[in-house]
Design a protein around this motif. Structure first.
Motif, short mmCIF file in Angstrom:
data_model
loop_
_atom_site.label_atom_id
_atom_site.label_comp_id
_atom_site.label_asym_id
_atom_site.label_seq_id
_atom_site.Cartn_x
_atom_site.Cartn_y
_atom_site.Cartn_z
N TRP A 1 0.81 -1.22 0.00
CA TRP A 1 0.00 0.00 0.00
C TRP A 1 0.84 1.27 0.00
O TRP A 1 0.34 2.34 -0.34
N GLN B 1 -4.48 -2.17 -1.44
CA GLN B 1 -4.19 -1.93 -0.03
C GLN B 1 -3.89 -3.25 0.68
O GLN B 1 -4.77 -4.10 0.84
N ASN B 2 -2.64 -3.40 1.15
CA ASN B 2 -2.23 -4.62 1.84
C ASN B 2 -2.66 -5.85 1.04
O ASN B 2 -2.32 -6.00 -0.11
N TRP C 1 -10.56 -1.57 4.04
CA TRP C 1 -10.40 -0.79 2.80
C TRP C 1 -11.14 -1.52 1.68
O TRP C 1 -10.59 -1.91 0.67
#
Length: 623
Positions: free
Chosen positions: A177, A539-540, A451
């Motif tokens: 991210w 994200q991640n 997210w």
């Protein structure tokens, strides 16, 4: 329930006692660094307001407010969050532009002088730290785990060694991210020296607190240990906070012996769904709280947030007043660190009252034996002790919701969609014959990532056999929790992009959300592609979501606005009459003699009480 600003004053001795709270659990011997945080740290952090763009002017304005209004109540840390070293950052899309780095000759990021003018001329954060210290406050800064990618590319030397950044790094484990950093490989010559050089620099600036990101989930044990050694050798007491979460529960003992606070969740925002999840999280982590080492339930997204943040727009918190009381009550009786995320100068009287209730803050700072007493469906009680008086603290919560129908009742339901789903999307084709309404529902897939950007792509109705774009209709209602449902763009504001493909038309939302349409006559089908937006997939490990389509109202009847939450006094260890004091209102409730206390609690609300056993009096015999 109202929150009064007038409080019953507690003596100074009560607050000094926070320096040595006692816990029921057997605690291992404290290291010196544990003594640097004798109670859960309390402060302000720039993230919820300003994302990666906060300026020195804004930091000082919040510090000035804290010094005037909050310092007498124990608030002291002012934390500059992420990417203070980038001169051209904007909210959203960290990796989408060429960053204007500010880095010294030894591969250590320094503040961007266009955002922090006092840092010019190599002064770093020392002038800002001096300013805060002059007001009796402390400076905190955010770091990313590892060594800067740009330092590796430039082969910048590691201070005091013969090696460069290129000799101590590995690309393995790089955060997806935010790709500013590489992993520092423990055991390589110069690896520990690099971390030592960082904290020597920060100690020289006068830094008092560091929040180290990309350290807890996944858990980087070797770098946690290097950071601990570096802080211990820098000559300055610097409180260590690890982020984000959830920290693996299997590493609880390790992180407890190396950090002052560690995250128990991913980023927490003003979402009731996320807040409700904290009841289970806090119960799971309460046994690992120790003096100087605290599970961190994350920040308080209260007041005015989102000014230039990663989530949503400039707004007052979306939490209702009852939900704000739940948040502050749970964080206090769990003894989480308290890091306020709102813009302090924008506080209204209610928000200020939440932060300056001495009796509530004392529960956070000095109570012991903190634990969940029971959870009966969505009625929850927590308790703790006052180590000075033997009084009991009792928090009661009503977390009841209007329930949604299970996925089995949907007209159509997808499997859980993840980054591993082919194309990160599924096709939607639903028979709407006879339906009068269309309910588009997205639910969280159950991971630790909040997210969860989700898209309904090219949504189309078939009306009398002809395609009608759903976006040409006006929805009846659209709820997307912390964000807003958007038309023809993702909830992040970017283009709709799923599985590497851009879409011109669709609805951007996230989990959890519900979009409701009145259907025109003659509609027989709904067709679309439902997918995980690129903003979430990046994200991640990305989001995990489930898409559902209902044609009948999926909402169950609303529960009562208020309900009694009965607590047997014997469960608290009280066997006789006791007096009860409401800590939020500062008023006496009366004396309980029946063996049960059953206050009314509003839906999504909380109450917090002090219960004091009535001491028996003995009369002298008559002569």
């Amino acid at each position: 329930m109202t929150v009064s600003l007038s409080r019953c004053c507690w003596s100074a001795a009560l607050w000094l006692s926070a320096a040595a709270p006692l816990l029921a659990q057997s605690a291992p011997a404290q290291s010196d660094f544990h003594r640097w945080a004798p109670a859960p740290p309390m402060g302000w952090n720039s993230w919820d307001c300003y994302g990666p763009t906060v300026t020195e002017t804004e930091v000082r304005a919040n510090a000035d407010y804290m010094a005037r209004h909050l310092k007498p109540f124990g608030w002291e840390y002012v934390v500059v969050d992420i990417r203070w070293y980038v001169g051209n950052d904007t909210a959203h899309g960290y990796n989408e532009r060429d960053p204007a780095w500010n880095i010294d000759a030894y591969g250590r990021f320094v503040p961007a002088p266009n955002r922090f003018p006092s840092a010019a001329g190599g002064q770093g954060f020392k002038p800002l730290a001096d300013y805060l210290h002059s007001k009796g406050l402390k400076l905190g800064i955010h770091l990313m785990r590892g060594v800067p990618v740009v330092a590796v590319q430039r082969r910048l030397p590691v201070l005091g060694t013969q090696v460069t950044a290129a000799d101590i790094y590995s690309p393995e484990g790089q955060a997806g991210w935010l790709r500013d950093m590489y992993t520092v490989v423990a055991g390589r010559p110069g690896a520990q020296a690099y971390y030592n050089s960082l904290f020597q620099l920060y100690a020289g600036w006068g830094v008092d607190f560091v929040k180290v990101d990309d350290l807890s989930s996944p858990y980087h044990r070797a770098e946690v240990e290097m950071i601990r050694r570096a802080i211990d050798s820098c000559g300055r007491p610097i409180v260590l906070s690890t982020s984000p979460g959830e920290t693996p529960i299997g590493e609880a003992r390790h992180v407890q012996q190396h950090a002052n606070m560690w995250r128990t969740v991913g980023d927490f925002w003003d979402s009731w769904e996320q807040l409700k999840e904290h009841f289970a999280v806090c119960q799971r982590w309460a046994p690992y709280s120790r003096p100087g080492a605290y599970p961190d339930a994350d920040m308080l997204p209260l007041g005015r947030i989102g000014i230039r943040a990663e989530r949503g727009d400039d707004r007052r918190t979306r939490f209702s007043r009852d939900e704000q009381l739940t948040l502050m009550t749970l964080w206090s009786i769990f003894r989480s660190p308290l890091m306020f995320g709102g813009d302090l100068p924008s506080n209204d009287p209610f928000t200020l009252a939440l932060l300056t209730n001495r009796e509530v803050l004392a529960v956070n700072q000095r109570s012991t034996h903190n634990r969940q007493l029971f959870r009966r469906d969505d009625l929850v009680a927590w308790t703790a002790d006052d180590p000075q008086t033997g009084d009991k603290f009792l928090a009661v919560f009503n977390a009841q919701d209007q329930q949604l129908a299970p996925s089995a009742e949907a007209a159509w339901a997808s499997p859980v969609v993840t980054r591993q789903t082919p194309g990160q999307a599924v096709a939607v084709d639903v028979d709407l014959t006879g339906a009068r309404r269309l309910y588009l529902n997205v639910r969280d897939g159950g991971d630790d990532i909040a997210w969860d950007h989700a898209d309904w792509l090219s949504p189309t109705l078939l009306q009398h056999g002809q395609p009608v774009p759903l976006s040409s209709l006006t929805w009846q209602s659209a709820d997307a929790g912390w964000g807003k449902v958007t038309v023809d763009k993702s909830v992040s504001g970017a283009e709709l992009r799923v599985g590497g493909q851009a879409y011109a038309h669709g609805l951007g939302t996230h989990a959890n959300s519900m979009i409701v349409y009145e259907l025109p006559p003659g509609v027989t089908r709904f067709q679309a592609t439902a997918g995980l937006d690129q903003a979430g997939a990046a994200q991640n490990t990305g989001g995990t979501v489930q898409f559902l389509v209902f044609t009948q109202n999926p909402y169950r009847p609303m529960p009562a606005d208020s309900i009694r939450v009965p607590v047997r006094l014997a469960e608290l260890g009280l066997s006789g009459p006791c007096t009860v004091r409401d800590l939020w209102s500062g008023k006496s409730v009366g004396t309980m003699t029946t063996g049960e206390f059953a206050p009314y609690v509003r839906r999504h609300g909380a109450r917090l009480y002090r219960l004091s056993a009535v001491k028996k009096t003995t009369s002298k015999p008559k002569r």
